[in-house]
Design a protein around this motif. Structure first.
Motif, PDB file in Angstrom:
ATOM      1  N   PHE A  44      28.067  31.551  26.486  1.00 42.31           N
ATOM      2  CA  PHE A  44      28.594  32.477  27.496  1.00 42.31           C
ATOM      3  C   PHE A  44      29.196  33.754  26.893  1.00 42.31           C
ATOM      4  CE2 PHE A  44      31.564  34.126  30.597  1.00 42.31           C
ATOM      5  CZ  PHE A  44      30.917  33.919  31.806  1.00 42.31           C
ATOM      6  N   LEU A  45      30.058  33.568  25.883  1.00 47.07           N
ATOM      7  CA  LEU A  45      30.863  34.693  25.410  1.00 47.07           C
ATOM      8  C   LEU A  45      30.107  35.877  24.788  1.00 47.07           C
ATOM      9  CD1 LEU A  45      34.266  33.467  23.959  1.00 47.07           C
ATOM     10  CD2 LEU A  45      33.802  34.799  26.001  1.00 47.07           C
ATOM     11  N   PRO A  46      29.132  35.638  23.879  1.00 52.35           N
ATOM     12  CA  PRO A  46      28.546  36.815  23.215  1.00 52.35           C
ATOM     13  C   PRO A  46      28.012  37.861  24.198  1.00 52.35           C
ATOM     14  CG  PRO A  46      27.879  34.829  22.098  1.00 52.35           C
ATOM     15  CD  PRO A  46      28.572  34.390  23.354  1.00 52.35           C
ATOM     16  N   LEU A  47      27.254  37.430  25.199  1.00 55.24           N
ATOM     17  CA  LEU A  47      26.705  38.386  26.167  1.00 55.24           C
ATOM     18  C   LEU A  47      27.814  39.027  26.996  1.00 55.24           C
ATOM     19  CD1 LEU A  47      24.437  39.825  27.631  1.00 55.24           C
ATOM     20  CD2 LEU A  47      24.012  37.751  28.966  1.00 55.24           C
ATOM     21  N   ALA A  48      28.815  38.218  27.394  1.00 51.56           N
ATOM     22  CA  ALA A  48      29.922  38.767  28.180  1.00 51.56           C
ATOM     23  C   ALA A  48      30.691  39.811  27.375  1.00 51.56           C
ATOM     24  CB  ALA A  48      30.851  37.632  28.623  1.00 51.56           C
ATOM     25  N   ILE A  49      30.986  39.504  26.106  1.00 54.06           N
ATOM     26  CA  ILE A  49      31.775  40.410  25.266  1.00 54.06           C
ATOM     27  C   ILE A  49      31.014  41.709  25.008  1.00 54.06           C
ATOM     28  CG2 ILE A  49      32.853  40.713  23.002  1.00 54.06           C
ATOM     29  CD1 ILE A  49      34.364  38.723  24.637  1.00 54.06           C
ATOM     30  N   MET A  50      29.720  41.591  24.716  1.00 58.40           N
ATOM     31  CA  MET A  50      28.932  42.796  24.456  1.00 58.40           C
ATOM     32  C   MET A  50      28.899  43.688  25.692  1.00 58.40           C
ATOM     33  SD  MET A  50      28.124  43.361  21.534  1.00 58.40           S
ATOM     34  CE  MET A  50      28.580  42.372  20.139  1.00 58.40           C
ATOM     35  N   THR A  51      28.739  43.050  26.869  1.00 57.96           N
ATOM     36  CA  THR A  51      28.737  43.813  28.117  1.00 57.96           C
ATOM     37  C   THR A  51      30.079  44.534  28.296  1.00 57.96           C
ATOM     38  OG1 THR A  51      27.323  42.098  29.035  1.00 57.96           O
ATOM     39  CG2 THR A  51      28.285  43.648  30.596  1.00 57.96           C
ATOM     40  N   LEU A  52      31.174  43.814  28.015  1.00 58.91           N
ATOM     41  CA  LEU A  52      32.499  44.418  28.165  1.00 58.91           C
ATOM     42  C   LEU A  52      32.673  45.604  27.221  1.00 58.91           C
ATOM     43  CD1 LEU A  52      34.825  41.295  28.525  1.00 58.91           C
ATOM     44  CD2 LEU A  52      34.146  42.930  30.287  1.00 58.91           C
TER      45      LEU A  52
END
Lengths: 108, 235
Positions: A44-52
């Protein structure tokens, strides 16, 4: 001028954190493979963090000039389309940044 | 040394160079931009080089520039680095048996395990010698440091940049987002992140990034609970 002592502490801290993350699988592989929470966060986190980070830096750029954030939206759209179709990171980054710099200096 | 005349070494060396060349095409220009922006933010050129030597993580190094300019605490920047680089934890898992056994070699390659070096190491054959693996890692590190040095020296000369040049950072994040998106089955984290940022920005614009990261962390854990539950059902 940013103080050198502060910078050296930041560089040391970032170096240690980055190395620790890269080394973790080599010292705790079993634990990581077993732990469902780590697996799920890895999904979950890598894509969410990159988007942020993308939204945050584009927002910061938009706040630096008056008017609507059209240059940011258009340039990000160009980068996403290029990267999705051509898969050449350097090409996407260079063309996207060039378009943005042109719009900022000659249109907005 | 007349290694180059040895037919057993020739083709192998060529393949290492040909694997490192595309990385150089990315690392040198991106390193130049990092060095340039770092010095323009008000830091000495040699500290830019030190950062690339010791931290050696592209996205995190780009991220540190606005944070340094804002004078954030060392702890905050370390936490942000932890979050941005957390993806690296998952790289090592697929390379456990592929790295050299010899300690110094092994730990250097672990240190130098960037997105690009990882992808090269997973591409080359398992039979590739330890020396070749080291050479790829070392060459890639050199490209990044070399680019940084060039950019830092240019940045120390020229003071005024074109408006919007720092957009290169957003472009880099856009590329990484697309690459993350491609590998995931679901785009839910992307949509969640967009919503979380909008919400956080509405609540406290100044702390929008930190707040939305915390929201994503919580969502990731709930996501885990959900996927664990569906896993139970399947079994």
């Amino acid at each position: 001028m940013i103080a050198s002592g502060y910078l050296i502490s930041v560089i040391a801290a970032m170096g240690i954190v980055t190395f620790a993350l890269r080394a973790l699988p080599f010292v705790a592989a079993r634990w990581l493979q077993r732990h469902a929470l780590v697996q799920a966060l890895g999904q979950f986190l890598p894509l969410a963090i990159m988007t942020l980070l993308l939204v945050h830096s584009a927002t910061g750029a938009a706040l630096a000039h008056a008017g609507w954030p059209w240059p940011e939206l258009l340039a990000v759209a160009l980068v996403v389309v290029l990267q999705w179709t051509r898969r050449n990171a350097l090409l996407s980054i260079v063309l996207g940044t060039c378009l943005y710099v042109l719009m900022r200096n000659f249109l907005v | 040394m007349n290694d180059s005349n040895d037919p057993a070494h020739g083709p192998q060396r060529l393949s290492v160079l040909s694997l490192s060349a595309p990385v150089a095409m990315g690392y040198v220009p991106l390193g130049i931009v990092f060095g340039f922006l770092f010095v323009q933010a008000g830091a000495s050129w040699w500290l830019a080089v030190l950062a690339s030597l010791l931290v050696y993580a592209g996205a995190a190094q780009y991220m540190m520039i606005p944070m340094l300019a804002a004078g954030l605490s060392v702890g905050t920047i370390a936490l942000a680095t932890l979050i941005v680089n957390s993806r690296h934890v998952f790289y090592g898992l697929s390379l456990l048996d592929a790295l050299p056994r010899r300690r110094l070699l092994r730990w250097y390659i672990v240190f130098a395990l960037t997105d690009e070096t990882y992808s090269v190491l997973t591409t080359i054959a398992a039979t590739t010698s330890d020396r070749q693996k080291l050479l790829v890692a070392l060459l890639n590190h050199c490209w990044w440091v070399l680019g940084t040095l060039i950019g830092a020296l240019i940045g120390a000369q020229a003071q005024v940049a074109l408006a919007g040049l720092d957009f290169v950072l957003a472009a880099l994040f856009a590329v990484l987002t697309v690459e993350q998106w491609r590998t995931k089955k679901s785009a839910a984290p992307l949509w969640f992140a967009l919503g979380a940022y909008a919400l956080a920005y509405g609540v406290a614009a100044k702390h929008a990034l930190l707040l939305s990261i915390v929201l994503s962390l919580v969502a990731g854990m709930l996501w885990q609970a959900k996927s664990a539950a569906s896993g139970e059902v399947q079994r």
